[in-house]
Design a protein around this motif. Sequence first.
Motif, short mmCIF file in Angstrom:
data_model
loop_
_atom_site.label_atom_id
_atom_site.label_comp_id
_atom_site.label_asym_id
_atom_site.label_seq_id
_atom_site.Cartn_x
_atom_site.Cartn_y
_atom_site.Cartn_z
N CYS A 141 1.67 9.78 4.43
CA CYS A 141 1.43 10.11 3.02
C CYS A 141 2.61 10.85 2.37
CB CYS A 141 0.16 10.96 2.87
SG CYS A 141 -0.55 10.95 1.23
N TYR A 142 3.84 10.35 2.61
CA TYR A 142 5.02 10.94 1.97
C TYR A 142 5.09 12.46 2.18
CZ TYR A 142 5.86 6.49 -0.40
OH TYR A 142 6.12 5.17 -0.68
N GLN A 160 -5.78 6.19 1.68
CA GLN A 160 -4.66 6.88 2.33
C GLN A 160 -4.43 8.24 1.68
OE1 GLN A 160 -0.95 4.80 1.85
NE2 GLN A 160 0.18 6.13 3.24
N LEU A 161 -4.37 8.27 0.38
CA LEU A 161 -4.14 9.52 -0.35
C LEU A 161 -5.28 10.51 -0.12
CD1 LEU A 161 -2.85 7.89 -3.62
CD2 LEU A 161 -1.58 9.63 -2.33
N SER A 184 -4.58 2.39 -0.76
CA SER A 184 -3.77 3.56 -1.09
C SER A 184 -4.63 4.75 -1.48
CB SER A 184 -2.80 3.21 -2.23
OG SER A 184 -2.03 4.33 -2.59
N THR A 185 -5.72 4.49 -2.21
CA THR A 185 -6.61 5.61 -2.56
C THR A 185 -7.21 6.23 -1.31
OG1 THR A 185 -8.59 4.24 -2.86
CG2 THR A 185 -7.16 4.56 -4.78
N TYR A 191 2.42 1.72 -3.36
CA TYR A 191 1.42 2.23 -4.30
C TYR A 191 1.24 3.74 -4.12
CZ TYR A 191 -0.93 -1.52 -6.91
OH TYR A 191 -1.25 -2.49 -7.82
N THR A 192 1.18 4.17 -2.88
CA THR A 192 1.04 5.60 -2.59
C THR A 192 2.24 6.37 -3.14
OG1 THR A 192 -0.29 5.17 -0.63
CG2 THR A 192 0.79 7.31 -0.75
N PHE A 210 -0.75 2.94 -11.46
CA PHE A 210 -1.74 3.13 -10.41
C PHE A 210 -3.14 2.97 -11.03
CE2 PHE A 210 -4.20 5.14 -7.08
CZ PHE A 210 -3.49 4.83 -5.93
N ILE A 230 2.27 9.46 -5.70
CA ILE A 230 2.96 10.70 -5.32
C ILE A 230 3.98 11.09 -6.38
CG2 ILE A 230 4.57 11.72 -3.66
CD1 ILE A 230 1.71 11.65 -2.64
N MET A 252 0.84 -1.20 0.00
CA MET A 252 0.00 0.00 0.00
C MET A 252 0.87 1.26 0.00
SD MET A 252 -2.53 1.41 3.02
CE MET A 252 -1.09 1.88 4.02
N GLN A 253 1.89 1.28 0.85
CA GLN A 253 2.77 2.44 0.93
C GLN A 253 3.51 2.67 -0.38
OE1 GLN A 253 2.69 4.45 3.37
NE2 GLN A 253 4.56 5.67 3.38
#
Length: 232
Positions: free
Chosen positions: A198-199, A162-163, A159-160, A46-47, A80, A51, A43-44
């Motif tokens: 989230c980076y 999370q973003l 991930s969506t 993918y994020t 993605f 990003i 997941m991370q």
Amino acid sequence: MKHKGLFFAISIISLWALSLLYLLNYPIDFANPLVYVFVLIQMQLYTGIFITAHDAIHGVVTPDNKRLNNAIGFVCATLFAFNNYHKLSRKHHLHHKNVVTDDDPDYYAGGFFRWYLKFALEYVTFWQILLMAITYNLLKLVYPIENLILFWEIPAILSTLQLFYFGTYLPHRGEHEAHDLHKARSQKLNHVVAFISCYFFGYHHEHHAYPYLPWWKLAEAKEQEELINNKA
């Protein structure tokens, strides 16, 4: 490092691809805690893919090479879930130009779930769903269905969320100070939490104030903002 943006982009794409290839053949045992750790790691990553596409939209992956910058953005957007890079770019610039207004494609004056649904429908297309379905049916000829669902599909969906939660909902929800032209708030200064969440895009006011900064420079921008605020 002169080409730091390119280094991070290649690193994230490579880690995502290698991790996925490994996990698609990983023996699944739901009693094994590593299974759930791998889901979160994927997941991370993918994020990170998204990003990187986002940074390409702002032209900061390879600022001195626009063609390479956009190529990396296109690849990341495609990885993605077959997002359309040019559509993402157009709508994201509208978001910055019209933040928290009716002309902001990322904004909705409502609760979390209805906002998330509106956010998703703003970007998901029929062709994207069709391409995902075709890819899934091809991949299941080679890899176990359980692995595809657990390590390819679920991390992308998570991930969506999370973003959206850290990069859109928390920064832009509710009322904003009249003097805040960017209509974006930031999470508290904590670089470990900010990166994992989230980076560093939880430092969202800084992103809107300095959209020319890549994700890995937002931590420094947040520190500078804190210094200025403490002196005020």
